[in-house]
Design a protein around this motif. Sequence first.
Motif, mmCIF file in Angstrom:
data_model
loop_
_atom_site.group_PDB
_atom_site.id
_atom_site.type_symbol
_atom_site.label_atom_id
_atom_site.label_comp_id
_atom_site.label_asym_id
_atom_site.label_seq_id
_atom_site.Cartn_x
_atom_site.Cartn_y
_atom_site.Cartn_z
ATOM 1 N N VAL A 121 43.902 51.890 21.932
ATOM 2 C CA VAL A 121 43.052 51.397 21.773
ATOM 3 C C VAL A 121 43.127 50.620 20.331
ATOM 4 N N PRO A 122 42.475 50.108 20.043
ATOM 5 C CA PRO A 122 41.862 48.697 20.738
ATOM 6 C C PRO A 122 43.093 48.008 21.539
ATOM 7 N N THR A 123 42.164 47.963 23.369
ATOM 8 C CA THR A 123 42.060 46.383 23.796
ATOM 9 C C THR A 123 42.129 45.271 24.498
ATOM 10 N N THR A 124 42.276 44.494 24.885
ATOM 11 C CA THR A 124 41.187 43.387 24.576
ATOM 12 C C THR A 124 40.878 42.697 25.985
ATOM 13 N N ILE A 125 39.856 42.299 25.737
ATOM 14 C CA ILE A 125 38.924 41.962 26.841
ATOM 15 C C ILE A 125 39.719 40.947 27.824
ATOM 16 N N GLY A 126 40.712 40.112 27.318
ATOM 17 C CA GLY A 126 41.594 39.298 28.165
ATOM 18 C C GLY A 126 42.759 40.399 28.867
ATOM 19 N N GLN A 127 42.887 41.310 27.956
ATOM 20 C CA GLN A 127 44.232 42.618 29.206
ATOM 21 C C GLN A 127 43.700 42.679 29.367
ATOM 22 N N GLU A 128 42.024 43.066 29.788
ATOM 23 C CA GLU A 128 41.487 44.357 30.589
ATOM 24 C C GLU A 128 41.288 43.360 32.304
ATOM 25 N N LYS A 129 41.058 41.831 31.656
ATOM 26 C CA LYS A 129 40.435 41.003 32.769
ATOM 27 C C LYS A 129 41.747 41.187 33.516
ATOM 28 N N ALA A 130 43.192 41.331 33.133
ATOM 29 C CA ALA A 130 44.398 40.985 34.166
ATOM 30 C C ALA A 130 45.120 42.188 34.781
ATOM 31 N N THR A 131 44.048 43.831 34.263
ATOM 32 C CA THR A 131 44.807 45.401 35.074
ATOM 33 C C THR A 131 43.768 45.840 34.869
ATOM 34 N N ASN A 132 42.508 46.098 34.642
ATOM 35 C CA ASN A 132 41.895 46.868 35.209
ATOM 36 C C ASN A 132 40.804 46.336 36.137
ATOM 37 N N PRO A 133 41.439 47.558 37.201
ATOM 38 C CA PRO A 133 41.174 47.172 38.197
ATOM 39 C C PRO A 133 39.177 47.014 38.688
ATOM 40 N N PHE A 134 38.926 47.924 37.569
ATOM 41 C CA PHE A 134 36.742 47.438 37.878
ATOM 42 C C PHE A 134 36.739 46.042 37.471
ATOM 43 N N LEU A 135 37.403 45.767 36.518
ATOM 44 C CA LEU A 135 36.640 44.650 36.439
ATOM 45 C C LEU A 135 37.490 43.761 36.648
ATOM 46 N N ARG A 136 38.397 44.068 37.965
ATOM 47 C CA ARG A 136 38.900 42.988 38.979
ATOM 48 C C ARG A 136 38.406 43.145 40.805
ATOM 49 N N ALA A 137 36.642 43.974 40.986
ATOM 50 C CA ALA A 137 36.384 44.013 42.302
ATOM 51 C C ALA A 137 36.436 42.885 42.723
ATOM 52 N N GLY A 138 36.228 41.380 42.163
ATOM 53 C CA GLY A 138 36.813 40.202 43.046
ATOM 54 C C GLY A 138 37.409 40.255 43.688
ATOM 55 N N ASP A 139 39.004 40.295 43.365
ATOM 56 C CA ASP A 139 40.273 40.095 43.584
ATOM 57 C C ASP A 139 39.983 40.708 45.608
ATOM 58 N N PRO A 140 40.978 39.566 46.149
ATOM 59 C CA PRO A 140 40.976 40.502 47.151
ATOM 60 C C PRO A 140 42.314 41.402 48.111
ATOM 61 N N ALA A 141 42.644 41.931 46.264
ATOM 62 C CA ALA A 141 43.578 42.778 46.525
ATOM 63 C C ALA A 141 43.061 43.909 46.634
ATOM 64 N N LEU A 142 41.739 43.972 46.092
ATOM 65 C CA LEU A 142 41.275 44.760 45.693
ATOM 66 C C LEU A 142 40.473 45.867 46.537
ATOM 67 N N ALA A 143 39.909 44.726 46.937
ATOM 68 C CA ALA A 143 38.771 44.347 48.515
ATOM 69 C C ALA A 143 39.988 45.379 49.302
ATOM 70 N N LYS A 144 40.745 44.763 49.450
ATOM 71 C CA LYS A 144 41.677 44.947 50.662
ATOM 72 C C LYS A 144 42.113 46.685 50.703
ATOM 73 N N ALA A 145 42.354 47.274 49.345
ATOM 74 C CA ALA A 145 42.899 48.291 48.056
ATOM 75 C C ALA A 145 41.465 49.647 48.634
ATOM 76 N N VAL A 146 39.813 48.964 49.520
ATOM 77 C CA VAL A 146 39.129 49.841 49.075
ATOM 78 C C VAL A 146 38.905 49.831 50.813
ATOM 79 N N HIS A 147 39.585 49.008 51.802
ATOM 80 C CA HIS A 147 39.146 48.638 53.026
ATOM 81 C C HIS A 147 37.614 47.799 52.980
#
Length: 256
Positions: free
Chosen positions: A209-235
Amino acid sequence: MPAQVHVFRCLSDNIGALVHDPNTGACAAIDAPEEGPILQALKDTGWQLTDILVTHRHADHVQAIAPLKQRTGCRVVAPQKARDSVPLADAFVREGDTVHVGGLQAHVWETPGHCADHVSYWFAADRDLFAGDTLFTLGCGRVLEGDYADLWASLQRLAALPDDARVFCGHDYTLSNGRFALAADPDNAALKARIAEAEAAQAKGGFLVPTTIGQEKATNPFLRAGDPALAKAVHKEGGAPPVEVFRALREWKNRF
């Protein structure tokens, strides 16, 4: 001169933050989790507390307001929607308001989802965001009031900030968040690197802490819910709206 920010631990896993204007000497604590560590941080920096900016009403963010106000006479700014829960506040703010700490200016954004009264403080000139319990390093807050769509909308708003915006959050849950993120997004190389960075920081007594918005968009699953890989992970393959993927991820994290 730009704002100066000092972060430190409070309670068991809270992160305290002081924001200092070197031009005027004004200094704000973001929330007031615990008096002792805040006083120590003020001593370590040589800064004088003039303000407390409250992100939300939960006890672990407001319980040290009374002794700090009595000791320093500081001004307390709290969300309008938490008026009944922060009785010592001197000013109440809502969406669209601005708050000044000396010559520093913060925009007040209502960011509900974790709780209905939650606000975040965006110091645009310094690109510093104080996100409370809305967005964490590699994670986000639980939905305690409102619904998942509220928190998803709040997160999307924060994610639209510049990639180099620094994010100061209210807790250090990074390693537990990282374990979940890796379960949900196991092929993410940037995430693996970020977890290694968090482990190295912890070994030295630090935290990410701190992190950055760019780092979170690349790594935080809750900001990546539009990514097909995350959709697949939760069926949720097949075009499920990102908010549905987000809800499934957050409910999975609740059980993790």
